[in-house]
Design a protein around this motif. Structure first.
Motif, short mmCIF file in Angstrom:
data_model
loop_
_atom_site.label_atom_id
_atom_site.label_comp_id
_atom_site.label_asym_id
_atom_site.label_seq_id
_atom_site.Cartn_x
_atom_site.Cartn_y
_atom_site.Cartn_z
N GLY A 1 0.34 6.24 -17.65
CA GLY A 1 -0.41 7.11 -16.75
C GLY A 1 0.28 7.46 -15.46
N GLY A 2 1.52 7.02 -15.29
CA GLY A 2 2.26 7.37 -14.08
C GLY A 2 2.71 8.82 -14.09
N PRO A 3 2.95 9.43 -12.94
CA PRO A 3 3.29 10.85 -12.87
C PRO A 3 4.76 11.18 -13.06
N ASP A 4 5.62 10.16 -13.26
CA ASP A 4 7.05 10.39 -13.49
C ASP A 4 7.70 11.10 -12.30
N TRP A 5 7.41 10.61 -11.10
CA TRP A 5 7.98 11.18 -9.90
C TRP A 5 9.37 10.61 -9.62
N THR A 6 10.18 11.41 -8.99
CA THR A 6 11.46 10.94 -8.46
C THR A 6 11.19 10.17 -7.16
N PRO A 7 12.17 9.40 -6.68
CA PRO A 7 11.98 8.73 -5.39
C PRO A 7 11.61 9.70 -4.27
N ALA A 8 12.21 10.87 -4.28
CA ALA A 8 11.91 11.85 -3.23
C ALA A 8 10.46 12.31 -3.31
N GLN A 9 9.96 12.54 -4.53
CA GLN A 9 8.57 12.96 -4.69
C GLN A 9 7.61 11.87 -4.23
N ARG A 10 7.94 10.63 -4.59
CA ARG A 10 7.09 9.52 -4.15
C ARG A 10 7.05 9.45 -2.63
N TRP A 11 8.21 9.63 -2.04
CA TRP A 11 8.28 9.60 -0.57
C TRP A 11 7.47 10.73 0.05
N ILE A 12 7.62 11.91 -0.49
CA ILE A 12 6.88 13.07 0.03
C ILE A 12 5.38 12.83 -0.07
N PHE A 13 4.94 12.34 -1.21
CA PHE A 13 3.52 12.09 -1.42
C PHE A 13 2.97 11.09 -0.39
N GLU A 14 3.66 9.98 -0.23
CA GLU A 14 3.19 8.95 0.70
C GLU A 14 3.20 9.46 2.14
N ALA A 15 4.23 10.21 2.50
CA ALA A 15 4.32 10.72 3.86
C ALA A 15 3.22 11.73 4.16
N GLU A 16 2.93 12.61 3.20
CA GLU A 16 1.89 13.62 3.40
C GLU A 16 0.51 12.97 3.46
N CYS A 17 0.30 11.94 2.64
CA CYS A 17 -0.98 11.23 2.68
C CYS A 17 -1.17 10.55 4.03
N ALA A 18 -0.10 9.98 4.56
CA ALA A 18 -0.18 9.32 5.87
C ALA A 18 -0.49 10.34 6.97
N ARG A 19 0.18 11.47 6.92
CA ARG A 19 -0.05 12.49 7.96
C ARG A 19 -1.48 13.01 7.91
N ALA A 20 -2.03 13.11 6.70
CA ALA A 20 -3.37 13.68 6.55
C ALA A 20 -4.46 12.67 6.84
N GLY A 21 -4.13 11.38 6.85
CA GLY A 21 -5.14 10.36 7.10
C GLY A 21 -6.04 10.11 5.92
N VAL A 22 -5.47 10.00 4.72
CA VAL A 22 -6.29 9.76 3.53
C VAL A 22 -6.79 8.31 3.54
N PRO A 23 -7.83 8.01 2.76
CA PRO A 23 -8.38 6.64 2.75
C PRO A 23 -7.36 5.60 2.30
N ASN A 24 -7.54 4.39 2.80
CA ASN A 24 -6.71 3.25 2.41
C ASN A 24 -7.30 2.63 1.15
N VAL A 25 -6.79 3.05 0.01
CA VAL A 25 -7.32 2.60 -1.27
C VAL A 25 -6.99 1.12 -1.48
N ASN A 26 -7.94 0.39 -2.07
CA ASN A 26 -7.69 -0.99 -2.45
C ASN A 26 -6.56 -1.03 -3.47
N VAL A 27 -5.44 -1.65 -3.10
CA VAL A 27 -4.25 -1.64 -3.95
C VAL A 27 -4.24 -2.77 -4.97
#
Length: 398
Positions: free
Chosen positions: A67-93
């Motif tokens: 079920g993973g999205p097959d992201w590259t390291p750059a995509q993973r980084w972009i996703f996490e950075a954009e989520c941080a900037r937007a202030g998304v919820p802190n999901v239980n990890v």
């Protein structure tokens, strides 16, 4: 830090921004900003997890076949950075980033088929049964015991500091199934349904006034042997594997940078009397920013290793150590920035559901509780002393 991305990566960046704009409600954003705890409450955090799952982005670090999205390291980084900037919820990890990788790595086909889809969808909400009274940093001394009785284990003992156990319907736990020559021998990794008879959860209020953690008691709790992950007595190996993901699989620098930015905005506002004009405050903010830059580069190296199928390894201890220290530095700064407003106490929780006017501006409410709760950053997930020992042995070869 200015990272150069390709045209395809920039297109993905815009896709992430569009998804966040469409899926992140104002209520989610406000609730996240006003939550001083590590995780958002389930009604907020799991709503975000369901939105991610619908998009196919629910488990960025998982293999595609699970079920993973097959992201590259750059995509993973972009996703996490954009989520941080937007202030998304802190999901239980506990599900996606902790027990999920263990089940993928060591679980049976039946366990993978049963648990992984429910983790992705948010149907299952997990907590971690590791620490016990007297067995925290010395986790291998744990005494919660599981005795084999036919097709079941009968579990007796207690776990403590169990984050969100009062919300969780499942727990992954380390229990002692037999005694060996070393403390680490004879520990097994068990998956437990929290609705099983004999389980009692008692709340523990943190110094910040929040109900995050609990003590969980097991009295003759029967758990099927089929719920054991991997081999009996090998739980210490699986537990260490999980801790590497807990300590080193996230991208904390982006959130820390946004937390510092939010603090800078507060320091520059009239609400705090323009605290930024204090040269000590300004200098400390600059120092924290440099620390975040260094952390960011280390996280990028680990992210690249994860993308090639490697687990984080001992460098995860370095990341955990620095993330904890930087988080505490940011929260200390926060208290100094708001000054005497930090003396105001608002006991009601959650802040985003207050039905009365608080004594201080709303944006200041989480600052002191975050500082107080943050004293635990250098303890949970393995204390800083333990992380330094691991770094000395595994990284420096001492």
């Amino acid at each position: 830090m200015d990272l150069t991305f390709s045209a395809e990566e920039r297109a993905f960046e815009q896709e992430v921004r569009d998804f966040i704009a469409e899926s992140l409600t104002p209520e989610m954003k406000r609730a996240t900003a006003l939550t001083p705890s590590v995780f958002s409450d389930p009604d907020i955090g799991m709503a975000w997890q369901r939105a991610l799952h619908k998009k196919g982005w629910g488990a960025p670090g998982w293999p595609v076949e699970h079920g993973g999205p097959d992201w590259t390291p750059a995509q993973r980084w972009i996703f996490e950075a954009e989520c941080a900037r937007a202030g998304v919820p802190n999901v239980n990890v506990m599900g996606v980033k902790m027990v999920g990788p263990v089940i993928i790595g060591f679980g049976s086909p039946e366990q993978k088929n049963f648990y992984l889809p429910k983790i992705l969808s948010g149907e299952d909400y997990w907590c971690q049964g590791y620490s016990e009274p007297g067995s925290g940093s010395d986790l291998a001394s744990l005494k919660t015991r599981a005795v084999r009785d036919g097709d079941d284990y009968v579990i007796n003992g207690t776990k403590i500091w169990t984050t969100h156990a009062h919300h969780a319907n499942r727990m992954f736990a380390l229990v002692r199934t037999n005694d060996g020559e070393r403390q680490q021998d004879g520990i097994s990794f068990i998956l437990i349904d929290m609705k099983t008879p004999g389980i009692t959860t008692r709340p523990i209020l943190t110094i910040g006034g929040d109900h995050e953690v609990n003590q969980v008691f097991f009295d003759d709790v029967r758990v099927p042997v089929a719920n054991r992950v991997g081999e009996e007595g090998k739980g210490w190996t699986y537990g260490k594997y999980l801790l590497e993901f807990e300590r080193g699989s996230g991208i904390a620098s982006a959130k820390l940078r946004e937390a510092l930015k939010t603090l800078c905005d507060l320091a520059e506002s009239d609400v705090t009397g323009r605290a930024i004009e204090d040269p000590d405050i300004a200098l400390r903010m600059s120092e924290v920013e440099v620390d975040i830059d260094a952390l960011e580069m280390t996280e990028l190296r680990v992210l690249s290793a994860l993308q090639t199928g490697q687990n984080p390894g001992a460098v995860s201890s370095l990341i955990k150590l620095r993330v904890s220290e930087i988080r505490q530095a940011v929260t200390r700064l926060g208290v100094d920035v708001i000054g005497q407003d930090g003396l105001a106490v608002e006991p009601a929780r959650p802040f985003y559901r207050l039905n009365h006017e608080p004594a201080i501006p709303e944006e200041l409410l989480p600052v002191v509780p975050e500082y107080l709760n943050g004293r635990a950053y250098t303890i949970f997930g393995g204390s800083s002393e333990i992380q330094r020992d691991i770094i000395a042995k595994m990284v420096l070869g001492l």
